[in-house]
Write an enzyme that holds these catalytic residues in place. Sequence first.
Site, mmCIF file in Angstrom:
data_model
loop_
_atom_site.group_PDB
_atom_site.id
_atom_site.type_symbol
_atom_site.label_atom_id
_atom_site.label_comp_id
_atom_site.label_asym_id
_atom_site.label_seq_id
_atom_site.Cartn_x
_atom_site.Cartn_y
_atom_site.Cartn_z
ATOM 1 N N SER A 149 0.840 -1.190 0.000
ATOM 2 C CA SER A 149 0.000 0.000 0.000
ATOM 3 C C SER A 149 0.881 1.248 0.000
ATOM 4 C CB SER A 149 -0.958 -0.041 1.199
ATOM 5 O OG SER A 149 -1.905 1.000 1.130
ATOM 6 N N ASP A 316 -9.031 -4.533 -6.411
ATOM 7 C CA ASP A 316 -8.531 -3.340 -5.715
ATOM 8 C C ASP A 316 -8.927 -2.095 -6.502
ATOM 9 O OD1 ASP A 316 -7.077 -1.332 -4.453
ATOM 10 O OD2 ASP A 316 -5.260 -2.540 -4.255
ATOM 11 N N HIS A 349 -8.320 -3.975 -1.885
ATOM 12 C CA HIS A 349 -6.996 -3.482 -1.512
ATOM 13 C C HIS A 349 -6.472 -4.170 -0.258
ATOM 14 C CE1 HIS A 349 -3.648 -0.747 -1.293
ATOM 15 N NE2 HIS A 349 -3.993 -0.364 -0.074
#
Length: 370
Positions: A149, A316, A349
């Site tokens: 991330s 995502d 995600h």
Amino acid sequence: MTEFIPPGSLFHALSSPFAMKRGGQLHHARIAYETWGRLNASATNAILIMPGLSPNAHAAHHDSNAEPGWWESMLGPGKPIDTDRWFVICVNSLGSCKGSTGPASYNPITQAMYRLDFPALSIEDGANSAIEVVHALGIKQLASLIGNSMGGMTALAILLLHPDIARSHINISGSAQALPFSIAIRSLQREAIRLDPHWRQGDYDDTHYPESGLRIARKLGVITYRSALEWDGRFGRVRLDSDQTNDTPFGLEFQIENYLESHAHRFVHTFDPNCYLYLSRSMDWFDVAEYANGDILAGLARIRIQRALAIGSHTDILFPIQQQQQIAEGLRRGGTHATFLGLDSPQGHDAFLVDIARFGPPVKEFLDEL
């Protein structure tokens, strides 16, 4: 609010003054980190993990903190990141409230909290501070650098700013720049915090705290961290039981609403709003293209490492999978043996945190081959 520092945290005192990319400097700042495993005599078996926006450095339990970490199923003896073989470091990002110096920390010069006097924060600042930790531990080169991330952004910044710092890289659900959709979501999150009357230009306290703003910001985040496919499967259109609702007009009615409310309520008591604002904006600013006259692939090609793996989830929406494809393509242009892997996880995600059944094996395979 105060900082939220996990037990067993270690601390590195940053060079003072510590210069920030966008101007300003920090004095007597520190970085919180934790370690697992044992560094070998040649200091060649080290792995650095760069986390996302909200996690602390407690990725897994250890002797000084038995609580499970945020990547407990990925890190440990015999796990994909095998601490019987690797010496693993995880740092808490500069600007956070989980032990590293940030807006919620006290300025040693003024003896008051930094709040909005904290200098503008960039991803590159987090990169430079993390490498100070690596060098302080006597490590000249990492066996691998792992970022997920926001940490995927930080890892790329590390590789650009510190050539030869790592032999390999795993980028998980990361990106080389923020896309307009992601910037827009984070803009709304910041607006929710800033419009809370208790925010008071960052000068809040426990009595006057922007809980509503941070709660809404977190709800927006959680919605983008998962996928519509998962929401359908977990909640559908199921309504709350009568004893879970109240008579408030337009109040909670569906289970998905209650889930978001519960999740956000927990978060507001574990994260500082000003830190959220700073870290959020740092992600918007980051752009590898700045290192190559606006060409993002050329910027990635400037990175020189032996091997790399870019992994993403097809569901995502915050760091869409084409961004991991782009990372692999750019690294290949620079001569790196780079592999891209798109996984069919329904968990969006956040899949790298919760879908270890899918994300663990490729991480293990990559590290086993080093």
